[in-house]
Write an enzyme that holds these catalytic residues in place. Structure first.
Site: not given
Length: 482
Positions: A198, A307, A338, A362
């Site tokens: 994931f 990751d 997280k 941005t």
């Protein structure tokens, strides 16, 4: 503050907690979700889809390891907002952060950091990098984990093409075809990922996510390779041979897929992997596996991305989970979010873009969240929270092993480092029953994979909290064993 919640207890006693005024334990006054949460879900559902909502939190009353819901149920939170809370709820040091007027102005003015960063941004970023960087010199800040992984792919592709192009500038053909999504300006490159992974839900990240179909169905995706991830048998000491076979199977497939996609003129520019697959089932692999994976990636001139969105930040007992792997060199990229309050990634010099606006949005993160992260890091050091995670995790894991032995017909496969733990229930529907029964007893956990129950408590979770979890889990298992 707690008078209504604890009014039914015979006595009130507070433990020696890392957060003042934590309650003694969970206290459930209604079904969970209760009537207030159900009404709020109905109200919210009139405006937006709320099908995934479990309970509504009262974040004024929640404290430490305890989530108080809209019905005043006090829940020992072993899921911590999907592994995001480093210091639990309403930590006193975090509550002070925006009482400082300078910090408050930094937050409310929220500059477009890529173009107009605040004058204190270099100092703030250096403070973070100097304390937690995983032996990588550069950082790029984003808003969330999916954003971090998505933008990482761009860095990987830029670096891969730069090696191929050398010192030449972009051709006119590349400039033209890039705008219309055609080669050579939009080259055929890919990222290799793993079954059970994931990595997020944005388009590129979703192409590397392989857990539940509901995340992906109906969405066009990319023809990127998916390798087998080792699926170990437990206890590890009794299945060394079978697990070694799993490692070899996965590594061989990685090599085969890289070769296959090279032949298709779609080179594998990068490989992304979780140190422990989280949503996919808390699936682990050995240090040797990751060492060999790194060798394969380097041999094929690709880049290795760890990751650490869920595993980073201390829950495994080390700040970065890949520290357990004793890699020959640092990975090329480490993504995070997280427990860090915002998203981003550390990367090597080689992956730094050579022109502005190539990796850009941005806000490029949030300076207010960087201030919060500075406080989290400071508290982690002052309270020795990595040591605390190791100690609390050892007690919790030991207790889980004891329950596994006693209730072997119901649970198995206890696994994980620190408090980043999981175990399996023998059937999916029974797993869901265990989760629901624990919730009704005041312990909030998460599922993973088809059979797993995962624990993701805050770093302030202590041994006495572990005793509560083990007692409640024993009650549930006894009820199911009747």
């Amino acid at each position: 503050m707690w008078s209504k919640i604890v009014k039914n207890r015979v006595s009130i006693r507070f433990w020696s907690s890392l957060v003042p005024d934590e309650p003694e334990g969970p206290c459930v006054l209604t079904d969970v979700p209760g009537p207030c949460s159900k009404k709020l879900k109905k109200d919210l559902g009139k405006m937006q889809y709320a099908g995934a909502v479990k309970v509504f939190g009262n974040y004024q009353k929640s404290i430490g390891n305890y989530l108080v819901d809209a019905d005043d149920n006090v829940l020992l939170d072993m899921y911590a907002q999907i592994s995001t809370l480093a210091l639990g709820y309403n930590h006193p040091e975090l509550l002070k952060v925006f009482q400082d007027e300078k910090n408050l102005k930094t937050m409310i003015n929220r500059p477009a950091l890529g173009v107009f960063p605040g004058e204190d941004q270099p100092k703030r970023v250096h403070s973070v990098v100097s304390q937690i960087a995983p032996c990588l010199p550069k950082i790029n800040l984003m808003m969330c984990g999916a954003c971090a992984n998505e933008q990482t792919f761009k860095n990987v592709f830029i670096a891969y093409q730069r090696k191929k192009r050398g010192k030449k500038d972009f051709t006119d053909e590349e400039k033209h075809t890039a705008v219309i999504n055609q080669p050579p300006g939009a080259p055929n490159l890919c990222i290799l990922s793993f079954a059970g992974a994931f990595h997020g839900r944005t388009t590129g990240a979703l192409a590397t996510t392989h857990t539940k179909f509901i995340h992906k169905i109906d969405f066009p995706s990319l023809d990127w390779p998916v390798a087998h991830f080792p699926l170990y048998k437990y206890p590890l000491g009794e299945h060394e041979r079978e697990n070694a076979v799993e490692d070899k199977k996965s590594l061989a497939q990685v090599e085969d897929l890289i070769a296959t996609y090279n032949k298709k003129d779609t080179p594998v520019a990068g490989v992304i992997v979780e140190p422990i697959q989280s949503e996919g089932g808390n699936n682990e692999a050995s240090p040797k596996y990751f060492q060999e994976l790194q060798k394969i990636v380097k041999k094929n001139n690709a880049y290795l991305v760890f990751d650490e969105v869920q595993t980073g930040g201390g829950g495994t007992g080390k700040f970065w989970c890949h520290e357990y792997f004793d890699l020959a060199t640092p990975p090329d990229v480490v993504t995070f979010s997280k427990k860090f309050c915002l998203g981003g990634y550390f990367h090597s010099d080689e992956l730094t873009p050579d022109k502005p606006f190539r990796v850009f949005n941005t806000w490029m993160g949030d300076p207010g969240k960087v201030i919060m992260l500075e406080t989290i890091i400071r508290v982690m050091r002052e309270q020795d929270l990595l040591d605390n995670v190791q100690e609390a995790g050892a007690r919790l894991k030991c207790g889980l092993f004891e329950l596994e032995e006693e209730f072997s017909e119901i649970m198995n496969s206890v696994r994980g480092p620190g408090t980043f733990l999981a175990f399996n229930i023998v059937k999916p529907e029974l797993r869901d029953t265990v989760l629901q029964k624990l919730l009704q007893k005041g312990v909030l956990c998460g599922g993973c994979g088809d059979l797993g129950i995962r624990f993701r408590p805050a770093l302030i979770f202590q041994k006495h909290h572990a005793e509560i979890v083990l007692d409640k889990l024993r009650e549930v298992l006894n009820e199911l064993n009747c």
